[in-house]
Design an enzyme around this catalytic site. Structure first.
Site, PDB file in Angstrom:
ATOM      1  N   GLU A  35       1.219  -0.985   0.142  1.00 24.54           N
ATOM      2  CA  GLU A  35       0.000  -0.273  -0.338  1.00 24.54           C
ATOM      3  C   GLU A  35       1.141   1.490  -0.076  1.00 24.54           C
ATOM      4  OE1 GLU A  35      -0.480   1.674   3.753  1.00 24.54           O
ATOM      5  OE2 GLU A  35      -0.785  -0.002   4.260  1.00 24.54           O
ATOM      6  N   LYS A  96      -6.104  10.442   1.483  1.00 29.55           N
ATOM      7  CA  LYS A  96      -6.141   8.479   2.121  1.00 29.55           C
ATOM      8  C   LYS A  96      -7.596   8.453   1.455  1.00 29.55           C
ATOM      9  CE  LYS A  96      -5.109   6.705   6.467  1.00 29.55           C
ATOM     10  NZ  LYS A  96      -5.702   6.518   7.508  1.00 29.55           N
ATOM     11  N   VAL A 116      -5.567  -0.032   3.189  1.00 26.60           N
ATOM     12  CA  VAL A 116      -5.859  -1.841   2.728  1.00 26.60           C
ATOM     13  C   VAL A 116      -6.829  -1.785   1.519  1.00 26.60           C
ATOM     14  CG1 VAL A 116      -6.478  -3.795   3.974  1.00 26.60           C
ATOM     15  CG2 VAL A 116      -4.585  -2.463   5.109  1.00 26.60           C
ATOM     16  N   ASP A 148     -18.540   3.572  13.603  1.00 27.48           N
ATOM     17  CA  ASP A 148     -17.418   3.852  13.159  1.00 27.48           C
ATOM     18  C   ASP A 148     -16.471   2.117  12.599  1.00 27.48           C
ATOM     19  OD1 ASP A 148     -15.169   4.094  12.001  1.00 27.48           O
ATOM     20  OD2 ASP A 148     -14.494   5.720  13.201  1.00 27.48           O
ATOM     21  N   SER A 150     -14.306  -0.015   9.776  1.00 26.59           N
ATOM     22  CA  SER A 150     -13.034   0.186   9.189  1.00 26.59           C
ATOM     23  C   SER A 150     -13.598  -0.243   7.765  1.00 26.59           C
ATOM     24  CB  SER A 150     -11.792  -0.454   8.819  1.00 26.59           C
ATOM     25  OG  SER A 150     -10.961  -0.178   7.610  1.00 26.59           O
ATOM     26  N   ALA A 151     -13.989   0.429   6.706  1.00 22.68           N
ATOM     27  CA  ALA A 151     -13.689  -0.363   4.888  1.00 22.68           C
ATOM     28  C   ALA A 151     -13.069  -1.524   5.105  1.00 22.68           C
ATOM     29  CB  ALA A 151     -13.844   0.247   4.047  1.00 22.68           C
ATOM     30  N   ASP A 152     -12.119  -1.403   5.574  1.00 20.92           N
ATOM     31  CA  ASP A 152     -11.090  -2.849   5.444  1.00 20.92           C
ATOM     32  C   ASP A 152     -11.341  -4.348   5.212  1.00 20.92           C
ATOM     33  OD1 ASP A 152      -9.817  -0.553   5.022  1.00 20.92           O
ATOM     34  OD2 ASP A 152      -7.628  -1.033   6.864  1.00 20.92           O
ATOM     35  N   LYS A 169      -4.524  -2.466  15.452  1.00 18.45           N
ATOM     36  CA  LYS A 169      -3.844  -1.741  15.954  1.00 18.45           C
ATOM     37  C   LYS A 169      -5.110  -1.639  17.830  1.00 18.45           C
ATOM     38  CE  LYS A 169      -1.083   1.502  14.479  1.00 18.45           C
ATOM     39  NZ  LYS A 169      -1.471   1.388  12.584  1.00 18.45           N
TER      40      LYS A 169
END
Length: 310
Positions: A35, A96, A116, A148, A150-152, A169
């Site tokens: 990435e 981003k 990602v 909330d 993540s789209a990952d 994390k």
């Protein structure tokens, strides 16, 4: 009309392949995607560029071809040149990019550093199946109120790319992240570990789905999954090397204090992660950056070995 043919593969007309990556596709050689968020948003210059070039070198040393992914001038790039990597490392205000941002940036001929999710999308367009990163996004703490997530995670459910990472994390809610991946049918494979690593530390208190001991075993599982027509990727959790691992209790304490501080200051949404990471760096005296670099190198090695086995 949206495709051109390369080495028997249909390639999207918005996608440019570097000479090295194009040749690797034609010769059916193993390729590892990387990435560009780590270059534009993850580290200061020139460390970001040095790290990115070193990661590419590690992948070549282990018998695969690196394909660093990004968006430049509205073109999707699989395989950035060293000049393009330097540009991504120096340029200010590079967006981003996640899945939702790709059409806007292409239409406006803008630059973007891929997360990602967007790296997986572009890798998949190029027919690349293995991707090495640092940590993966997940379900944020308090997501039961904020939504909330993540789209990952959604990308892992949809796109056939295996993501090698050092876990997630612990600024995230790791329990909910694993629950979400299970709902989406994404296998979480621990490389030589039964415990999900938590980026800076090898420990999290949460289990992976399966412990796997060799890159070949991982490649066999991936091949089987895709041969069965089971869509989506897999998460390969590769713990940070022992000598760079931080004390799990210390990291947890630092994060919990930082989360409380963010709440008091009213920091929300996409500003939360940069704030928390800056706090961790401040308290660990910059050692966290060295750990971050080392775990990326470690993931690149494993990803190359998996790609070679595949």
């Amino acid at each position: 009309h949206n495709f051109k043919k390369i080495g028997g593969n249909k390639v999207n007309r918005y996608l440019d392949l570097s000479e090295e990556v194009r040749k690797a596709i034609e010769d059916q050689r193993p390729i590892v995607a990387l990435e560009s968020t780590i270059i534009s948003h993850g580290m200061p210059y020139p460390q970001n560029v040095e790290t990115a070039l070193k990661v590419e070198e590690i992948i070549r040393e282990h018998g695969a071809v690196p394909a660093t992914i990004g968006i430049i001038g509205g073109r999707l790039k699989a395989g950035l040149t060293s000049e393009e990597i330097d540009y991504m490392g120096r340029a200010k205000n590079i967006a981003k990019v996640s899945r939702r941002d790709i059409p806007y940036l292409i239409a406006h001929k803008r630059d973007g550093a891929t997360t990602v999710a967007s790296t997986m999308i572009i890798a998949s367009m190029a027919g690349i199946r293995v991707f090495a990163t640092g940590g993966v996004g997940g379900v944020h703490r308090g997501a039961e109120k904020t939504m909330d997530i993540s789209a990952d995670l959604e990308e892992l459910a949809m796109t056939e790319v295996a993501v090698v990472c050092a876990g997630a994390k612990s600024i995230l809610d790791l329990g909910l992240t694993l629950e979400y991946l299970e709902t989406k049918g994404v296998p979480v494979l621990g490389y030589q570990t039964e415990e999900l690593p938590a980026f800076y530390t090898r420990k999290s208190g949460f289990g992976v789905d399966y412990k796997v001991d060799t890159p070949k075993e991982i490649a066999d599982i991936l091949r089987t999954k895709w041969d069965l027509g089971l869509k989506g990727g897999a998460l390969i959790a590769n713990p940070i090397p022992e000598e760079y691992s931080k004390d799990a209790d210390l990291i947890t304490r630092v994060i919990e204090d930082a989360v409380k501080e963010a709440e008091v200051l009213g920091i929300k949404g996409k500003d939360t992660t940069p704030f928390l990471l800056a706090k961790i760096k401040e308290i660990t005296g910059g050692e966290s950056l060295e750990s971050n670099i080392q775990l990326v190198y470690n993931n690149a090695r494993l990803a190359a070995e998996i790609a070679v086995s595949l």
